[in-house]
Structure formats: structure tokens, C-alpha cells
Design a protein around this motif. Structure first.
Motif, PDB file in Angstrom:
ATOM      1  N   TYR A 144       0.643  -1.230   0.073  1.00 50.41           N
ATOM      2  CA  TYR A 144      -0.003  -0.055   0.066  1.00 50.41           C
ATOM      3  C   TYR A 144       0.670   1.275  -0.100  1.00 50.41           C
ATOM      4  O   TYR A 144       0.362   2.340  -0.575  1.00 50.41           O
ATOM      5  CB  TYR A 144      -0.967   0.001   1.248  1.00 50.41           C
ATOM      6  CG  TYR A 144      -2.005  -0.913   0.938  1.00 50.41           C
ATOM      7  CD1 TYR A 144      -2.401  -1.701   0.005  1.00 50.41           C
ATOM      8  CD2 TYR A 144      -2.870  -1.031   2.237  1.00 50.41           C
ATOM      9  CE1 TYR A 144      -3.272  -2.643  -0.037  1.00 50.41           C
ATOM     10  CE2 TYR A 144      -4.208  -2.085   2.195  1.00 50.41           C
ATOM     11  CZ  TYR A 144      -3.993  -2.850   0.954  1.00 50.41           C
ATOM     12  OH  TYR A 144      -5.342  -3.599   0.876  1.00 50.41           O
ATOM     13  N   ILE A 195       3.868   1.876  -1.471  1.00 48.15           N
ATOM     14  CA  ILE A 195       4.149   2.079  -2.689  1.00 48.15           C
ATOM     15  C   ILE A 195       3.126   2.521  -3.706  1.00 48.15           C
ATOM     16  O   ILE A 195       3.095   3.372  -4.404  1.00 48.15           O
ATOM     17  CB  ILE A 195       5.067   0.781  -3.407  1.00 48.15           C
ATOM     18  CG1 ILE A 195       6.180   0.573  -2.514  1.00 48.15           C
ATOM     19  CG2 ILE A 195       5.255   0.971  -4.685  1.00 48.15           C
ATOM     20  CD1 ILE A 195       6.923  -0.844  -2.998  1.00 48.15           C
ATOM     21  N   ALA A 196       1.895   1.704  -3.636  1.00 49.22           N
ATOM     22  CA  ALA A 196       0.755   2.231  -4.418  1.00 49.22           C
ATOM     23  C   ALA A 196       0.408   3.611  -4.005  1.00 49.22           C
ATOM     24  O   ALA A 196       0.298   4.506  -4.964  1.00 49.22           O
ATOM     25  CB  ALA A 196      -0.327   1.334  -3.969  1.00 49.22           C
ATOM     26  N   VAL A 209       2.852   6.084  -5.393  1.00 50.00           N
ATOM     27  CA  VAL A 209       2.940   6.233  -7.260  1.00 50.00           C
ATOM     28  C   VAL A 209       1.719   6.817  -7.592  1.00 50.00           C
ATOM     29  O   VAL A 209       1.762   7.625  -8.534  1.00 50.00           O
ATOM     30  CB  VAL A 209       2.946   4.798  -7.476  1.00 50.00           C
ATOM     31  CG1 VAL A 209       2.901   4.795  -9.087  1.00 50.00           C
ATOM     32  CG2 VAL A 209       4.509   4.126  -7.364  1.00 50.00           C
ATOM     33  N   VAL A 210       0.488   6.275  -7.121  1.00 48.53           N
ATOM     34  CA  VAL A 210      -0.730   6.725  -7.742  1.00 48.53           C
ATOM     35  C   VAL A 210      -0.909   8.663  -7.104  1.00 48.53           C
ATOM     36  O   VAL A 210      -1.563   9.336  -7.757  1.00 48.53           O
ATOM     37  CB  VAL A 210      -2.210   6.237  -7.150  1.00 48.53           C
ATOM     38  CG1 VAL A 210      -2.100   4.864  -7.480  1.00 48.53           C
ATOM     39  CG2 VAL A 210      -2.205   6.401  -5.662  1.00 48.53           C
ATOM     40  N   GLY A 212      -3.399  -3.737  -6.886  1.00 48.45           N
ATOM     41  CA  GLY A 212      -2.633  -3.637  -8.059  1.00 48.45           C
ATOM     42  C   GLY A 212      -2.731  -3.176  -9.207  1.00 48.45           C
ATOM     43  O   GLY A 212      -1.813  -2.587 -10.105  1.00 48.45           O
ATOM     44  N   ILE A 230      -1.876   0.437  -8.941  1.00 41.69           N
ATOM     45  CA  ILE A 230      -0.416   0.768  -9.166  1.00 41.69           C
ATOM     46  C   ILE A 230      -0.096   0.618 -10.584  1.00 41.69           C
ATOM     47  O   ILE A 230       0.701   1.576 -11.079  1.00 41.69           O
ATOM     48  CB  ILE A 230       0.316  -0.354  -8.283  1.00 41.69           C
ATOM     49  CG1 ILE A 230       0.328  -0.206  -6.999  1.00 41.69           C
ATOM     50  CG2 ILE A 230       1.970  -0.188  -8.652  1.00 41.69           C
ATOM     51  CD1 ILE A 230       0.708  -1.374  -6.024  1.00 41.69           C
ATOM     52  N   VAL A 238       1.915   3.563 -12.733  1.00 37.43           N
ATOM     53  CA  VAL A 238       3.329   3.400 -13.168  1.00 37.43           C
ATOM     54  C   VAL A 238       2.971   3.762 -14.897  1.00 37.43           C
ATOM     55  O   VAL A 238       3.838   4.298 -15.516  1.00 37.43           O
ATOM     56  CB  VAL A 238       3.632   1.979 -13.156  1.00 37.43           C
ATOM     57  CG1 VAL A 238       4.617   1.691 -14.098  1.00 37.43           C
ATOM     58  CG2 VAL A 238       3.867   1.865 -11.599  1.00 37.43           C
TER      59      VAL A 238
END
Length: 350
Positions: A244, A246-247, A250-251, A295, A298, A302
Motif C-alpha cells: 500500500y 508504494i501504491a 505512485v498514484v 495492483g 499501481i 506506473v
């Protein structure tokens, strides 16, 4: 010529959060209750702290995979320290120091031994996950000082204490990134590490700093989890926390390639992840569907990040063909001479 005002990228994710909240509110009246909103914020604070730390690391082009196990390590250190007789505040400081130390070690290994961040932090993930199990024999530890509950269960003017702590840390870290030379250096290292080195930026100190911040934020997550349960669990943080964090970053617009992003964006990303997770629980979606949805989020982030980077490079190439100067982060990391420190320009906070 009138300059066009650029719309902040945080506005886009803010709109997405509102749309997601409206959809879940229509699907379930329970979602729009005050109690559920309070629960959403409380559950989102740990993700928010981890996302802030992850954002610092990602801005330099690195990644920190040790955050989840660092949550367990720091929470257990606090519980063991209180069991040994330390007051709750001293135990909390000791746990935060251990969390930051893990980050400093990660940063030092990455910079001085030239090891990939993925390998170093993955190894730290295993080490930090094992230490609490070794110290306690895989047993939980009850918190001895009842005052420790203030961190996770207390409130200030009716606002839950974890939310207050997130707000305080967010303000301090945002000032650090936007208004100090250290913030410029962090963006510069992520934009072009070699040019930053030639410009006199202490890359080693910057690298260790961002990983120390990530470790400190993981420590705050560990304190909140342990304080809410009033029990130190050696397996805390072994769920989706890393996923979570990293998500969320990134978002929220923080580039995986470094040099682009902002802390408010990462925090909004954490709110989005917490909203999606909470909403799926409220409407009765099975828990094993949640990683799939996150996922996909993410993956979308990306894809947008890659497209944005390619567009920026194309724009920079066209500017060079016209003889114009580079813009954004590239201008900030272009030195006048190897001995001249980077001071010109401002970092790209998109």
C-alpha cells in the motif's frame, strides 16, 4: 504574453477520491457514516506515514522494501522497552531511533557499497522481520504503560491523535522538501545523480537522510499499530503495508524514476488507497480481491508515470532543438560548473 497556470496534479487524485467516495456511499449507507469515516482515517494513518517515507526514497530514484518489517520491529522495541521499565515516551523515542537507524544502514549500504536499493532493502526486510521473532520467541508482548495508548487511541480537540501526528509530520516534511536546500538536493539527486555529484551535492548524506526518514515514518507506523492494540506483535506490518505504501506514493504522482512528485500527492494517494480498502470492506467484497484492485491501481499509476516521463523528455528535446533552456527539474540539476553548488531553479513538485 499571459502565462498559463498549471493545474496541480494533486487536484486530479483529489477528484478521483471524491468520485470513489461517492460511488461507495451510493453502494452502502454505512460508508458515509461518521464512525466509518473516523475508522477510515485511523486505518489510513499507518499507510500515510509509510507513503511519506516511501515518497522521500522514491524522489531520489530508490525504493524501500523494509518498511513493513520495520513496523513490527519498532512496535516490538517499544513494547519491550516499556516492559523493562522505561516510561512510554522514552520507549517511543527508542523505537523511532531504531527505525531511523535501519534506514541509515540501508542508505549507507546503498551509497558506499554501490548496492541496488531493491537488494539492500529486501535483505533488511528479512532481518528486521526476524529480530522481533528472535527477541520474543515469536510471542506477543503486552504494553506495560497505559499512557502509551495516547499515541494510537488519544485525541486532540476531538481529532484522533494518529491523524494529528500525520498532519504535523506532513507539514514538517513538506517544508523540508519545498523550502530548504536539502529538499532541492533530494529532487536533484533523483533527477540526475551524476550531475548532482559534480555540482557538489553530498549524495551520500542525501541518500542516508531519505532512508532514515523512511525508517522514522515506519517507526511511527509501528507505534500507532502497537498503541492501538496495546500489544506488540512480532508479525505486525507483514500484511499489505509495503504494498500500500508504494501504491499510495505512485498514484499520488511520485515518480518511480525519481525527481518528480510531492508529499501532498503521496498523502492523497494514501487516502485513496485507504478509501478503496475501507469501501470494499463495507460493501462486503472479499479481502482477497483487494490486492488485485490495488495492483491495478499501481499499474495505472506506473503507466501514467511512464507516459508523463516520456512526454517530459520529448518536451525537453524540442526545447533543445529550438535553443531554449530546459525546464523543471532538469534546470535545477544543470550546474554552471563542477564546483558550483546547485542553487538555481526550483524543484519540480508535480
Amino acid at each position: 504574453m499571459v502565462k498559463r497556470r498549471r493545474i496541480p496534479e494533486e487536484l486530479g487524485i483529489g477528484v478521483v477520491i471524491v468520485l470513489v467516495a461517492v460511488i461507495f456511499s451510493l453502494m452502502s449507507p454505512t460508508f458515509r457514516t461518521f464512525d466509518n469515516a473516523n475508522l477510515l482515517l485511523l486505518n489510513g494513518t499507518v499507510i500515510a506515514f509509510l507513503a511519506m517515507g516511501q515518497a522521500f526514497v522514491l524522489l531520489t530514484g530508490g525504493i524501500d522494501l523494509s518498511t513493513g518489517s520495520n513496523v513490527a520491529l519498532t512496535g516490538m522495541i517499544a513494547a519491550l522497552a516499556m516492559r523493562s521499565g522505561l516510561p512510554w515516551w522514552a520507549a517511543a523515542l527508542a523505537a523511532l531511533a531504531v527505525g531511523a537507524l535501519v534506514g541509515v544502514i540501508n542508505g549507507a549500504l546503498i551509497h558506499y557499497l554501490k548496492l541496488p536499493p531493491f537488494i539492500v532493502t529486501f535483505a533488511a526486510f528479512g532481518v528486521a522481520a526476524s529480530i522481533p521473532l528472535i527477541l520474543t520467541g515469536a510471542s506477543s508482548v503486552n504494553v506495560a504503560d497505559p499512557m502509551f495508548a495516547i499515541i494510537g487511541r488519544g485525541s486532540l480537540f476531538g481529532i484522533p491523535m494518529p491523524v494529528v501526528l500525520v498532519a504535523v509530520f506532513a507539514i514538517v516534511f513538506t517544508v523540508l522538501l519545498r523550502l530548504t536546500p536539502t529538499g532541492v538536493h533530494i529532487y536533484a539527486v533523483g533527477g540526475n545523480a551524476e550531475t548532482s555529484r559534480l555540482s557538489g551535492i553530498p549524495i551520500g548524506r542525501v541518500t542516508m537522510l531519505v532512508y532514515a526518514v523512511s525508517g522514522l515514518c515506519a517507526g511511527m507506523g509501528g507505534l500507532i499499530v502497537t498503541s492501538r492494540l496495546m500489544v506488540g506483535y512480532p508479525s505486525a506490518g507483514s500484511g499489505n503495508e509495503l504494498f500500500y505504501s508504494i501504491a499510495a506514493a505512485v498514484v499520488g504522482g511520485v515518480s518511480l524514476f525519481g525527481g518528480i512528485g510531492s508529499l501532498p500527492g503521496a498523502l492523497l494517494g494514501a487516502v485513496l488507497i485507504a478509501t478503496v480498502s475501507n469501501g470494499m470492506n463495507v460493501v462486503g467484497v472479499q479481502s482477497y480481491w483487494q490486492p488485485l484492485v490495488i495492483g491495478l491501481i499501481i499499474l495505472g499509476g506506473v503507466i501514467l508515470d511512464t507516459y508523463r516521463r516520456q512526454s517530459s523528455l520529448s518536451d525537453l528535446f524540442r526545447r533543445h532543438l529550438r535553443g531554449g533552456p530546459p525546464s523543471g527539474t532538469d534546470a535545477a540539476v544543470t550546474p554552471a560548473s563542477p564546483a558550483t553548488p546547485v542553487t538555481a531553479g526550483t524543484p519540480d513538485h508535480r
